[in-house]
Design a protein around this motif. Sequence first.
Motif, PDB file in Angstrom:
ATOM      1  N   ILE A 179       0.835  -1.210   0.000  1.00 46.15           N
ATOM      2  CA  ILE A 179       0.000   0.000   0.000  1.00 46.15           C
ATOM      3  C   ILE A 179       0.869   1.260   0.000  1.00 46.15           C
ATOM      4  CG2 ILE A 179      -1.667   1.339   1.398  1.00 46.15           C
ATOM      5  CD1 ILE A 179      -2.942  -1.007  -0.174  1.00 46.15           C
ATOM      6  N   ALA A 180       1.971   1.231   0.737  1.00 49.03           N
ATOM      7  CA  ALA A 180       2.819   2.437   0.817  1.00 49.03           C
ATOM      8  C   ALA A 180       3.535   2.727  -0.489  1.00 49.03           C
ATOM      9  CB  ALA A 180       3.835   2.286   1.950  1.00 49.03           C
ATOM     10  N   THR A 181       3.871   1.673  -1.260  1.00 47.03           N
ATOM     11  CA  THR A 181       4.686   1.881  -2.467  1.00 47.03           C
ATOM     12  C   THR A 181       3.879   1.798  -3.757  1.00 47.03           C
ATOM     13  OG1 THR A 181       5.109  -0.502  -2.614  1.00 47.03           O
ATOM     14  CG2 THR A 181       6.738   0.824  -1.410  1.00 47.03           C
ATOM     15  N   HIS A 182       2.652   1.253  -3.691  1.00 46.50           N
ATOM     16  CA  HIS A 182       1.835   0.962  -4.886  1.00 46.50           C
ATOM     17  C   HIS A 182       2.499  -0.094  -5.768  1.00 46.50           C
ATOM     18  CE1 HIS A 182      -0.663   4.306  -3.682  1.00 46.50           C
ATOM     19  NE2 HIS A 182       0.393   5.092  -3.694  1.00 46.50           N
ATOM     20  N   ILE A 183       3.493  -0.794  -5.258  1.00 45.16           N
ATOM     21  CA  ILE A 183       4.072  -1.932  -5.991  1.00 45.16           C
ATOM     22  C   ILE A 183       3.180  -3.137  -5.699  1.00 45.16           C
ATOM     23  CG2 ILE A 183       6.064  -3.495  -6.105  1.00 45.16           C
ATOM     24  CD1 ILE A 183       7.836  -1.090  -5.288  1.00 45.16           C
ATOM     25  N   SER A 184       2.828  -3.889  -6.759  1.00 45.01           N
ATOM     26  CA  SER A 184       1.849  -4.970  -6.574  1.00 45.01           C
ATOM     27  C   SER A 184       2.411  -6.082  -5.687  1.00 45.01           C
ATOM     28  CB  SER A 184       1.442  -5.553  -7.927  1.00 45.01           C
ATOM     29  OG  SER A 184       2.541  -6.252  -8.485  1.00 45.01           O
ATOM     30  N   MET A 185       1.503  -6.838  -5.075  1.00 44.37           N
ATOM     31  CA  MET A 185       1.902  -7.985  -4.261  1.00 44.37           C
ATOM     32  C   MET A 185       2.685  -8.973  -5.140  1.00 44.37           C
ATOM     33  SD  MET A 185       0.948  -7.620  -1.117  1.00 44.37           S
ATOM     34  CE  MET A 185       0.779  -9.219  -0.327  1.00 44.37           C
ATOM     35  N   GLN A 186       2.271  -9.096  -6.394  1.00 49.22           N
ATOM     36  CA  GLN A 186       2.936 -10.033  -7.302  1.00 49.22           C
ATOM     37  C   GLN A 186       4.395  -9.640  -7.543  1.00 49.22           C
ATOM     38  OE1 GLN A 186       0.209 -11.090 -10.306  1.00 49.22           O
ATOM     39  NE2 GLN A 186       1.717 -12.125 -11.568  1.00 49.22           N
ATOM     40  N   GLU A 187       4.626  -8.341  -7.718  1.00 47.83           N
ATOM     41  CA  GLU A 187       6.012  -7.895  -7.924  1.00 47.83           C
ATOM     42  C   GLU A 187       6.861  -8.099  -6.668  1.00 47.83           C
ATOM     43  OE1 GLU A 187       6.762  -4.106 -10.399  1.00 47.83           O
ATOM     44  OE2 GLU A 187       4.643  -4.021  -9.805  1.00 47.83           O
ATOM     45  N   TRP A 188       6.263  -7.807  -5.517  1.00 50.73           N
ATOM     46  CA  TRP A 188       7.001  -8.011  -4.266  1.00 50.73           C
ATOM     47  C   TRP A 188       7.320  -9.490  -4.069  1.00 50.73           C
ATOM     48  CZ3 TRP A 188       9.638  -4.535  -1.948  1.00 50.73           C
ATOM     49  CH2 TRP A 188       9.178  -3.227  -1.759  1.00 50.73           C
ATOM     50  N   ALA A 189       6.374 -10.357  -4.470  1.00 52.27           N
ATOM     51  CA  ALA A 189       6.519 -11.795  -4.184  1.00 52.27           C
ATOM     52  C   ALA A 189       7.437 -12.499  -5.178  1.00 52.27           C
ATOM     53  CB  ALA A 189       5.137 -12.457  -4.195  1.00 52.27           C
ATOM     54  N   ALA A 190       7.535 -11.942  -6.395  1.00 56.67           N
ATOM     55  CA  ALA A 190       8.218 -12.658  -7.490  1.00 56.67           C
ATOM     56  C   ALA A 190       9.619 -13.178  -7.135  1.00 56.67           C
ATOM     57  CB  ALA A 190       8.264 -11.778  -8.735  1.00 56.67           C
ATOM     58  N   PRO A 191      10.472 -12.407  -6.469  1.00 55.00           N
ATOM     59  CA  PRO A 191      11.838 -12.921  -6.234  1.00 55.00           C
ATOM     60  C   PRO A 191      11.913 -14.068  -5.224  1.00 55.00           C
ATOM     61  CG  PRO A 191      11.738 -10.506  -5.997  1.00 55.00           C
ATOM     62  CD  PRO A 191      10.325 -11.011  -6.013  1.00 55.00           C
ATOM     63  N   PHE A 192      10.841 -14.350  -4.518  1.00 55.83           N
ATOM     64  CA  PHE A 192      10.912 -15.318  -3.410  1.00 55.83           C
ATOM     65  C   PHE A 192      10.365 -16.691  -3.797  1.00 55.83           C
ATOM     66  CE2 PHE A 192      10.982 -11.156  -1.444  1.00 55.83           C
ATOM     67  CZ  PHE A 192      12.014 -11.296  -0.530  1.00 55.83           C
ATOM     68  N   ASP A 193      10.944 -17.722  -3.170  1.00 56.64           N
ATOM     69  CA  ASP A 193      10.410 -19.078  -3.325  1.00 56.64           C
ATOM     70  C   ASP A 193       9.200 -19.266  -2.424  1.00 56.64           C
ATOM     71  OD1 ASP A 193      12.573 -20.446  -5.042  1.00 56.64           O
ATOM     72  OD2 ASP A 193      13.678 -19.334  -3.510  1.00 56.64           O
ATOM     73  N   SER A 194       9.193 -18.579  -1.285  1.00 57.25           N
ATOM     74  CA  SER A 194       8.028 -18.666  -0.396  1.00 57.25           C
ATOM     75  C   SER A 194       7.843 -17.337   0.312  1.00 57.25           C
ATOM     76  CB  SER A 194       8.197 -19.797   0.621  1.00 57.25           C
ATOM     77  OG  SER A 194       9.334 -19.572   1.431  1.00 57.25           O
ATOM     78  N   ILE A 195       6.592 -17.067   0.651  1.00 58.94           N
ATOM     79  CA  ILE A 195       6.241 -15.824   1.346  1.00 58.94           C
ATOM     80  C   ILE A 195       5.235 -16.174   2.422  1.00 58.94           C
ATOM     81  CG2 ILE A 195       5.226 -13.490   1.083  1.00 58.94           C
ATOM     82  CD1 ILE A 195       5.858 -15.029  -2.083  1.00 58.94           C
ATOM     83  N   SER A 196       5.453 -15.599   3.619  1.00 59.65           N
ATOM     84  CA  SER A 196       4.463 -15.718   4.687  1.00 59.65           C
ATOM     85  C   SER A 196       3.768 -14.373   4.840  1.00 59.65           C
ATOM     86  CB  SER A 196       5.179 -16.100   5.988  1.00 59.65           C
ATOM     87  OG  SER A 196       4.298 -15.915   7.075  1.00 59.65           O
ATOM     88  N   LEU A 197       2.447 -14.395   4.849  1.00 64.03           N
ATOM     89  CA  LEU A 197       1.649 -13.163   5.019  1.00 64.03           C
ATOM     90  C   LEU A 197       0.741 -13.343   6.226  1.00 64.03           C
ATOM     91  CD1 LEU A 197       0.391 -12.936   1.314  1.00 64.03           C
ATOM     92  CD2 LEU A 197       2.198 -11.528   2.319  1.00 64.03           C
ATOM     93  N   CYS A 198       0.548 -12.263   6.995  1.00 59.86           N
ATOM     94  CA  CYS A 198      -0.348 -12.351   8.148  1.00 59.86           C
ATOM     95  C   CYS A 198      -1.628 -11.546   7.910  1.00 59.86           C
ATOM     96  CB  CYS A 198       0.340 -11.818   9.405  1.00 59.86           C
ATOM     97  SG  CYS A 198       1.704 -12.860   9.957  1.00 59.86           S
ATOM     98  N   PHE A 199      -2.736 -12.105   8.324  1.00 61.23           N
ATOM     99  CA  PHE A 199      -4.019 -11.382   8.282  1.00 61.23           C
ATOM    100  C   PHE A 199      -4.312 -10.718   9.625  1.00 61.23           C
ATOM    101  CE2 PHE A 199      -4.492 -15.034   5.358  1.00 61.23           C
ATOM    102  CZ  PHE A 199      -4.566 -14.323   4.181  1.00 61.23           C
TER     103      PHE A 199
END
Length: 342
Positions: A179-199
């Motif tokens: 939200i702060a950068t307007h960079i999509s979740m997909q772009e942030w996630a792309a370099p990683f093999d796994s991502i943990s997200l918290c709700f």
Amino acid sequence: MRKIDLRSDTVTKPTPAMRQAMAEAPVGDDVFGEDPTVNELQERIATLCGKEAALFVPSGTMSNQIAINAHTQPGDEVICEYGCHIFNYEGGGAALLSGAQLHPLPGARGVITAEQIKAAIRPADHHYAHTRLIELENTHNRAGGAIFPLDEIRRIRALADEFNLVMHLDGARLWNAHIATHISMQEWAAPFDSISLCFSKGLGTPLGSILVGSSEFIDRAHRYRKVYGGGMRQVGVIAAAALYALDFHLERLADDHRRAHQLALKLVDCGAHVDLDATQTNIVIADFLKSGKSAAEINDELKTQGVLALPVSASRIRFVTHLNVDDESIAHAIRVLEDVLR
Ligand code: TLP
């Protein structure tokens, strides 16, 4: 007395509308893979992150620990940053549960560089542990919610490819970076093999995190979730809160960021030291060294006036904005701070 809880964004209470969504959720036995609401959430998050699969888990700690176990063998080494959550706040879980050795590097605002990591990769020699995983945190909790720059993450990915390493992101608050950068979740996630997200943090659900990655990785992760006792049954009632939060609580994180910035400026005004360049999202870490009072003393004084915060060292206090802190609450918290620090 009015109480404003700035200890963490984990303290939020589900709203009536979120509770309604939870009450109405279709459910099934998720250990059999039969909860339609959990399946919908997993599919939605996998798509949002541009990955093949996702696995709903009870907490951010379990999500990170499952990832470490699924990516490593006992005796492997995990490169991370010194202030990160997995090194400081997960009970030594990497050693206890995976037999993995953490290799923390000193970061600047939670950021470690590709050069630092390259120098820390162990040579192929029997004296050394086997470097296997790089773990990053975005946003970075102990660095005051600072955002890890995407270009540096991409440089680290190139290094990981060169040395055949895997990458995991503790993205407990990746939503805030998005939200702060307007960079999509997909772009942030792309370099990683796994991502943990918290709700259960900025998005305001009562609990719940999710691990995202390839189908093959999530299949392995599934076994560890079972072993760790994280298999839940009719948990669609919780997944429904997460689906609701994605629709109604994501964009509003910008308000939390604005309020945190407001609070940071006021703290500086009152003589505290705040790294304003690191204060990019919903966390403010203020250092009160110059005030002559300890963080515990200031925190106690704030508490007697109904403002709750979290001392994170002898001189520093963390303040976190969230769903249950509106403009009025921030204005009130600022009045109390002025009173205590004047
Ligand atoms: N962090 C909590 C405390 O444990 C410090 C908080 O109040 O901020 N990764 C990051 C970056 C986190 O900040 C947290 C929680 C977790 C993982 C763990 O999540 P949970 O609490 O769901 O296990």
